[in-house]
Scaffold this motif. Structure first.
Motif, mmCIF file in Angstrom:
data_model
loop_
_atom_site.group_PDB
_atom_site.id
_atom_site.type_symbol
_atom_site.label_atom_id
_atom_site.label_comp_id
_atom_site.label_asym_id
_atom_site.label_seq_id
_atom_site.Cartn_x
_atom_site.Cartn_y
_atom_site.Cartn_z
ATOM 1 N N TRP A 1 0.835 -1.195 0.000
ATOM 2 C CA TRP A 1 0.000 0.000 0.000
ATOM 3 C C TRP A 1 0.878 1.257 0.000
ATOM 4 O O TRP A 1 0.591 2.220 -0.713
ATOM 5 C CB TRP A 1 -0.918 -0.026 1.220
ATOM 6 C CG TRP A 1 -1.827 1.151 1.271
ATOM 7 C CD1 TRP A 1 -2.982 1.312 0.585
ATOM 8 C CD2 TRP A 1 -1.627 2.352 2.019
ATOM 9 N NE1 TRP A 1 -3.529 2.538 0.875
ATOM 10 C CE2 TRP A 1 -2.716 3.189 1.748
ATOM 11 C CE3 TRP A 1 -0.646 2.789 2.893
ATOM 12 C CZ2 TRP A 1 -2.843 4.441 2.323
ATOM 13 C CZ3 TRP A 1 -0.778 4.044 3.460
ATOM 14 C CH2 TRP A 1 -1.858 4.848 3.180
ATOM 15 N N LEU A 2 1.958 1.253 0.792
ATOM 16 C CA LEU A 2 2.875 2.395 0.808
ATOM 17 C C LEU A 2 3.582 2.563 -0.528
ATOM 18 O O LEU A 2 3.848 3.686 -0.956
ATOM 19 C CB LEU A 2 3.900 2.229 1.930
ATOM 20 C CG LEU A 2 3.387 2.481 3.340
ATOM 21 C CD1 LEU A 2 4.456 2.132 4.359
ATOM 22 C CD2 LEU A 2 2.925 3.908 3.506
ATOM 23 N N ASP A 3 3.907 1.454 -1.205
ATOM 24 C CA ASP A 3 4.515 1.549 -2.535
ATOM 25 C C ASP A 3 3.590 2.253 -3.520
ATOM 26 O O ASP A 3 4.040 3.003 -4.376
ATOM 27 C CB ASP A 3 4.866 0.151 -3.061
ATOM 28 C CG ASP A 3 6.111 -0.414 -2.409
ATOM 29 O OD1 ASP A 3 6.904 0.386 -1.855
ATOM 30 O OD2 ASP A 3 6.288 -1.640 -2.465
ATOM 31 N N ARG A 4 2.309 2.006 -3.418
ATOM 32 C CA ARG A 4 1.336 2.681 -4.304
ATOM 33 C C ARG A 4 1.171 4.146 -3.913
ATOM 34 O O ARG A 4 0.947 5.007 -4.762
ATOM 35 C CB ARG A 4 -0.027 1.980 -4.223
ATOM 36 C CG ARG A 4 -0.086 0.662 -4.917
ATOM 37 C CD ARG A 4 -1.504 0.186 -5.072
ATOM 38 N NE ARG A 4 -2.291 0.377 -3.844
ATOM 39 C CZ ARG A 4 -2.736 -0.591 -3.075
ATOM 40 N NH1 ARG A 4 -2.502 -1.842 -3.375
ATOM 41 N NH2 ARG A 4 -3.439 -0.326 -1.999
ATOM 42 N N LEU A 5 1.280 4.449 -2.622
ATOM 43 C CA LEU A 5 1.051 5.803 -2.142
ATOM 44 C C LEU A 5 2.239 6.726 -2.390
ATOM 45 O O LEU A 5 2.077 7.863 -2.836
ATOM 46 C CB LEU A 5 0.744 5.775 -0.639
ATOM 47 C CG LEU A 5 0.462 7.115 0.024
ATOM 48 C CD1 LEU A 5 -0.847 7.688 -0.484
ATOM 49 C CD2 LEU A 5 0.408 6.945 1.524
ATOM 50 N N LEU A 6 3.450 6.243 -2.114
ATOM 51 C CA LEU A 6 4.637 7.074 -2.231
ATOM 52 C C LEU A 6 5.137 7.110 -3.680
ATOM 53 O O LEU A 6 4.886 6.191 -4.449
ATOM 54 C CB LEU A 6 5.733 6.532 -1.304
ATOM 55 C CG LEU A 6 5.390 6.564 0.176
ATOM 56 C CD1 LEU A 6 6.475 5.867 0.970
ATOM 57 C CD2 LEU A 6 5.206 7.977 0.661
ATOM 58 N N PRO A 7 5.864 8.146 -4.049
ATOM 59 C CA PRO A 7 6.377 8.240 -5.422
ATOM 60 C C PRO A 7 7.405 7.161 -5.701
ATOM 61 O O PRO A 7 8.049 6.651 -4.789
ATOM 62 C CB PRO A 7 7.004 9.638 -5.482
ATOM 63 C CG PRO A 7 7.224 10.037 -4.084
ATOM 64 C CD PRO A 7 6.223 9.317 -3.246
ATOM 65 N N TYR B 1 11.208 6.076 -3.931
ATOM 66 C CA TYR B 1 11.249 6.678 -2.617
ATOM 67 C C TYR B 1 12.110 5.887 -1.646
ATOM 68 O O TYR B 1 12.775 6.446 -0.810
ATOM 69 C CB TYR B 1 9.828 6.826 -2.071
ATOM 70 C CG TYR B 1 9.780 7.556 -0.756
ATOM 71 C CD1 TYR B 1 9.960 8.932 -0.709
ATOM 72 C CD2 TYR B 1 9.565 6.878 0.430
ATOM 73 C CE1 TYR B 1 9.918 9.622 0.482
ATOM 74 C CE2 TYR B 1 9.521 7.552 1.639
ATOM 75 C CZ TYR B 1 9.702 8.909 1.651
ATOM 76 O OH TYR B 1 9.663 9.574 2.845
ATOM 77 N N HIS B 2 12.072 4.569 -1.775
ATOM 78 C CA HIS B 2 12.891 3.724 -0.902
ATOM 79 C C HIS B 2 13.576 2.657 -1.744
ATOM 80 O O HIS B 2 13.188 2.362 -2.852
ATOM 81 C CB HIS B 2 12.035 3.066 0.182
ATOM 82 C CG HIS B 2 11.114 2.016 -0.344
ATOM 83 N ND1 HIS B 2 10.014 2.315 -1.100
ATOM 84 C CD2 HIS B 2 11.147 0.679 -0.228
ATOM 85 C CE1 HIS B 2 9.396 1.195 -1.421
ATOM 86 N NE2 HIS B 2 10.058 0.191 -0.911
#
Length: 75
Positions: free
Chosen positions: A64-70, A73-74
């Motif tokens: 979910w964070l991968d979809r949210l962040l550009p 990013y990490h």
């Protein structure tokens, strides 16, 4: 008799009761802690609720964070 009254209130007026109790708690926080502290607390409660909701649905938070962040990013 008291148990019957509480059961009746819970079964028929659950939403009203819970929302009224929530409103009472938030109003008390505004009076005791102040406006900004209460908003800060509510923000974290909402964030915790959201994360708990995702965990309950067995969703992967990293995905979910991968979809949210550009992208990128990490690593």
């Amino acid at each position: 008799m008291f148990k019957d009254i509480i059961t009746d209130i819970w079964l028929n007026y659950r939403g009203r009761f819970l929302c009224s109790l929530t409103g009472l708690i938030i109003a008390s926080l505004f009076l005791l802690a102040g406006f900004w502290q209460t908003l800060f607390l509510l923000l974290f409660v909402a964030g915790g609720f959201f994360i708990g909701y995702k965990i309950d649905k067995k969703e992967d938070l990293v995905e979910w964070l991968d979809r949210l962040l550009p992208p990128g990013y990490h690593k």
